[in-house]
Design an enzyme around this catalytic site. Structure first.
Site, PDB file in Angstrom:
ATOM      1  N   HIS A 159      36.253   9.986   6.304  1.00  6.95           N
ATOM      2  CA  HIS A 159      35.385  10.082   7.483  1.00  6.95           C
ATOM      3  C   HIS A 159      34.173   9.159   7.404  1.00  6.95           C
ATOM      4  O   HIS A 159      33.146   9.441   8.017  1.00  6.95           O
ATOM      5  CB  HIS A 159      34.871  11.519   7.674  1.00  6.95           C
ATOM      6  N   PHE A 205      36.866   9.521  14.937  1.00  4.28           N
ATOM      7  CA  PHE A 205      36.410   8.726  13.790  1.00  4.28           C
ATOM      8  C   PHE A 205      37.418   7.592  13.645  1.00  4.28           C
ATOM      9  O   PHE A 205      38.622   7.829  13.731  1.00  4.28           O
ATOM     10  CB  PHE A 205      36.473   9.521  12.480  1.00  4.28           C
ATOM     11  N   ASP A 262      38.457   6.328  11.155  1.00  5.65           N
ATOM     12  CA  ASP A 262      39.332   6.654  10.023  1.00  5.65           C
ATOM     13  C   ASP A 262      40.668   7.268  10.466  1.00  5.65           C
ATOM     14  O   ASP A 262      41.629   7.258   9.710  1.00  5.65           O
ATOM     15  CB  ASP A 262      38.638   7.659   9.104  1.00  5.65           C
ATOM     16  N   PHE A 263      40.726   7.820  11.665  1.00  2.00           N
ATOM     17  CA  PHE A 263      41.962   8.465  12.127  1.00  2.00           C
ATOM     18  C   PHE A 263      42.939   7.465  12.741  1.00  2.00           C
ATOM     19  O   PHE A 263      43.968   7.839  13.275  1.00  2.00           O
ATOM     20  CB  PHE A 263      41.669   9.564  13.162  1.00  2.00           C
ATOM     21  N   GLU A 303      39.166  13.589  22.160  1.00  2.00           N
ATOM     22  CA  GLU A 303      39.001  14.962  21.683  1.00  2.00           C
ATOM     23  C   GLU A 303      37.528  15.343  21.770  1.00  2.00           C
ATOM     24  O   GLU A 303      36.667  14.586  21.311  1.00  2.00           O
ATOM     25  CB  GLU A 303      39.507  15.068  20.242  1.00  2.00           C
ATOM     26  N   GLU A 315      46.854  11.774  18.775  1.00  3.76           N
ATOM     27  CA  GLU A 315      46.302  10.433  19.008  1.00  3.76           C
ATOM     28  C   GLU A 315      47.363   9.437  19.442  1.00  3.76           C
ATOM     29  O   GLU A 315      47.100   8.579  20.288  1.00  3.76           O
ATOM     30  CB  GLU A 315      45.577   9.919  17.761  1.00  3.76           C
TER      31      GLU A 315
END
Ligand SMILES: Cc1ncc(C[n+]2csc(CCOP(=O)(O)OP(=O)(O)O)c2C)c(N)n1
Ligand SMILES: [Mg+2]
Lengths: 346, 346, 87
Positions: B142, B96, B98-99, B42, B73
């Site tokens: 994040h 990130f 975190d995703f 992205e 994703e």
């Protein structure tokens, strides 16, 4: 037909959101000029402002009650304001203060106000499943509350959203999915990430009601939302409402927007649902004085919230160890382990 | 010709690069050399990566090879797995780390396991890049590093550079490796204008390609009294702590550079020399890197160990407000204190 | 190359973003050190103005003799950032 007092409420919410974010922007940039350091100043971290989105929040939330659930994404302020989130404590949260909604643990992307059943997530589309869960609870308990998930048009390519549409639809849950289509997902224009121009068409594939409306006309949003929320409340199942909005600013503060054509930036500035709603108010016989009153009430509320928030103390560093659980089981770290306890033996 | 190249590289010794530029240089080199290498994620095309991970690549390689993808994703990371199994060499970016939850199945059930489940008849030569780390108040969704999570699950090589020199050599190796590699770059080390890096990650970087083999930790500072084992941002915090302590305690700093494979030999050699082990990690304390390193040393060389300390993120999500984030993310002072404790002088 | 031993100034005016109102920039990164060799056209430093990062190419090949504005330091538009002794 919309009652004039409802238009006035929407207008006040939208003006409050716009003025609020203009002030937040000033505060945010403090300590970040001329060098923009994201961790400097009174508000550190990312900040996503919603100028140009206000009509979506106001037009939808006009139909909601305190016992209706709303989940919002990373760009939440206008929705929070329209849902009636405590503005002072929300502001204190954004400033990372002890009296913030979450005592400074969440910040601007993670606002939680259980009094008006408002919550956020910074992970794209991940507010959708919990909204479905709130709808499920309402249905099981036979209440007439509804749940609304706000998301961006970039989020409608995400599995969590599509799966949520299906689950809400097959179980006839009182859920409204509100897609705020600002044509951009950070630097990615909509046409580069989906072949379907009208996001509301996603509804067809899952058997729920879909509609698309332009937020330039806040009244049109109000009307479409009345229909969608009304269906949910009356037990007629979920809807997907896509609202065309405009991103008047960068994706986040500090976004140089080098990827965005000037014409597109200019076009977003030209179209202002707040001005248009103001014209609608006048057309409905609302006089200048009343409009001035609404604006100055918004102004005072914003100033009061920001001044109050800035006066609040910062959290204690040790507060970081609280709230992992409401009922901490023994053996879980609730304070930083002292190095002495585990220390060396010489 | 060869002569010229020599001249060229002599001159380039004068050149230093930020970590992001070093990574990009390696990617560009591999893309020029091999048409089957491509990058997707992205905001990696026009934006050049939110953390500058792909700056300038679109101009040279075009949209087919520097590919913006929808916020999906699961689909695009899984597509990278599939393309890799076809023999291509995709690099896929998770903006990130975190995703990861959104797409974890593709990461750990597909990417990481297909080689093994196929009895080695299938391989997955892809690189999963991801930005990691906190220190700029971006809150719990994040700011994580999640080093331990990826290193824990078998089947992925896990790379964490701390300098530009390492970042380039490790990236070359990652792209050429025939197995899936998770390449985790710390936002604070990239050298981005709006997220200033500490002194240290910007280093001299040869213009020619070179590889740093996985499983080779690097002694970033030699010392006789205490071994600090760490990675990523905390290499620089450890070096700072070592400099602060230099009058009293002679600290050795070992930069792991890769978690999988883990270079236990370098760690054991160092501990054999110093007898005192301090492990510093920006990931959560329990079930993670600190415990793993200490257990590995204890298993292999218990008698060498006089004292052990660990410095890590306590087991709490990362809070937003500055005082609390500073409290939980290990700082230079925390490392200094742990080293002193390990030496028994508090 | 001019052949003279006059130093060449490293300037930013022609690199200033068109739409920036701000006249103060901040040097974010130097990629070359004083005394180091630089090649014409190579990015030798990066500055930031209104959150936009801009690379500054070396105006000449030679030795970076003096850095006038260090990392994290502010400068006015038009101010010289460094001097190169052409080789
Ligand atoms: C799962 C996940 N992927 C990526 C991101 C990073 N990200 C944050 S906002 C954003 C763009 C969102 O676009 P859109 O949904 O259209 O909302 P807008 O920002 O335009 O309001 C992205 C990709 C994220 N937060 N979560
Ligand atoms: Mg959008």
């Amino acid at each position: 037909m919309v009652a004039v007092n409802e238009l006035q409420e929407m207008y006040e919410n939208m003006v409050t959101a716009r003025q609020y974010e203009e002030r937040l922007q000033e505060e945010y940039l403090e300590g970040k000029q001329p060098a923009f350091d994201i961790s400097a100043g009174p508000i550190p971290g990312e900040l996503h402002l919603a100028a140009g989105h206000e009509a979506a929040g106001a037009g939808v939330c006009q139909h909601l009650r305190d016992d209706d659930t709303v989940t919002a994404p990373h760009r939440p302020h206008h929705v929070a304001i329209a849902k009636g989130v405590d503005l002072k404590r929300m502001t204190a949260e954004i400033f990372g203060r002890e009296s913030g909604l979450s005592g400074g643990k969440g910040g601007h992307m993670h606002l939680f106000d259980p009094n008006v059943k408002f919550a956020c997530s910074g992970i794209i589309a991940e507010g959708c499943p919990p909204a479905v869960g709130a709808g499920l609870a309402a249905k099981q308990r036979n209440t007439d509350s509804v749940a609304v998930a706000f998301l961006g048009e970039g989020a409608i390519d995400q599995g969590a959203f599509l799966e949520s549409l299906n689950l809400a639809s097959v179980q006839d849950l009182p859920v409204v999915f509100v897609v705020e289509d600002n044509d951009w997902a950070i630097s990615m224009p909509k046409e580069r990430v989906t072949d379907v121009e009208n996001g509301a068409q996603r509804a067809d594939g899952f058997g729920l009601h879909g509609a698309r409306v332009d937020a330039d006309d806040a009244v049109a949003v109000y009307d479409a939302a009345r229909d969608a929320v009304g269906r949910a409340r009356d037990g007629n199942g979920p809807s997907l409402l896509e609202v065309q909005v405009h991103r008047r600013m960068g994706h986040f503060m500090g976004d140089p927007e080098a990827y965005r054509p000037d014409e597109d930036k200019d076009a977003a500035q030209q179209r202002d649902s707040i001005e248009r709603l103001e014209a609608d108010l006048r057309a409905n016989g609302v006089d200048d004085e009343t409009i001035d009153d609404l604006r100055s009430r918004a102004h005072d509320r914003v100033e009061e919230a920001i001044e109050w928030a800035k006066d609040q103390p910062e959290p204690d560093p040790d507060d970081a160890y609280e709230d992992v659980f409401v009922n901490p089981p023994s053996g879980v770290t609730d304070s930083e382990p002292s190095t002495a306890d585990t220390g060396g033996d010489d | 010709m060869a002569q010229q190249e020599d001249n060229a590289s002599d001159q380039q010794a004068d050149r230093s690069l930020t970590m992001s530029r070093a990574m990009v240089e390696a990617i560009a080199h591999e893309m020029r050399a091999n048409d089957e290498v491509f990058y997707m994620g992205e905001d990696v095309a026009d934006y050049g990566g939110i953390f500058d991970s792909t700056q300038g690549l679109l101009e040279e390689f075009g949209r087919d090879r520097i590919m913006d993808v929808p916020i999906s994703e699961t689909a695009y990371l899984g597509a990278a797995v599939g393309a890799a199994q076809e023999g291509m060499r995709p690099i896929a970016e998770l903006m990130f780390v975190d995703f990861f939850g959104v797409a974890m199945d593709q990461i750990y059930n597909q990417m990481a396991k297909n080689t093994y489940m196929s009895g080695g008849s299938v391989n997955v030569p892809m690189v999963l890049t991801a930005a990691v780390g906190g220190t700029y108040n971006d809150a719990a969704q994040h700011s994580q590093t999640l080093y331990g999570t990826f290193a824990h699950l078998p089947g992925m090589k896990v790379v964490v550079p701390s300098t530009a020199y390492d970042a380039k050599g490790l990236m070359h190796n990652a792209i050429r490796d025939d197995d899936p590699v998770v390449y985790m770059f710390h936002k604070r080390l990239m050298g981005i204008g709006w997220l200033p890096a500490p002194d240290g990650p910007k280093t001299g970087v040869p213009e020619d390609d070179y590889t740093i083999p996985f499983g080779s930790a690097d002694v970033k500072r030699e010392g006789a009294d205490v071994t600090i084992v760490t990675l990523g941002l905390h290499v620089h915090r450890a070096l700072e702590a070592a400099a602060d302590l230099a009058d009293d305690i002679d600290v050795e700093v070992v930069d792991l550079r890769t978690l999988v494979p883990l270079d236990t030999e370098t760690i054991l050699d160092s501990v054999a020399k110093t007898g005192h082990l301090v492990v510093v990690d920006e990931d959560y304390r329990s079930y993670g890197v600190t415990g793993e390193i200490i257990a590995s040393v204890a298993e292999a060389a218990l008698d060498d160990l006089e004292a052990v300390e660990r410095v890590a993120l306590p087991d709490v999500p990362i809070p937003y407000a500055r005082p609390m984030e500073d409290e939980v993310i290990p700082g230079t002072d925390d490392i200094t204190e742990a080293v002193r404790t390990a030496r028994g002088d508090e | 190359m001019s052949g003279t031993d006059d130093r060449v100034a490293v300037e930013t005016s022609d690199r200033w973003p068109d739409d920036a109102d701000e006249t103060v920039g901040v040097v974010v990164n130097w990629f070359a050190a004083e005394g180091g060799h630089v090649a014409e056209g190579d990015a030798i430093c990066e500055f930031q103005v209104e959150k936009v990062s801009v690379d500054v190419p070396a105006p000449a090949t030679g030795t970076l003799e003096e850095i006038a504005v260090g990392e994290d330091e502010e400068f006015e538009r038009g101010h010289r950032l460094a001097w190169i002794r052409p080789a």
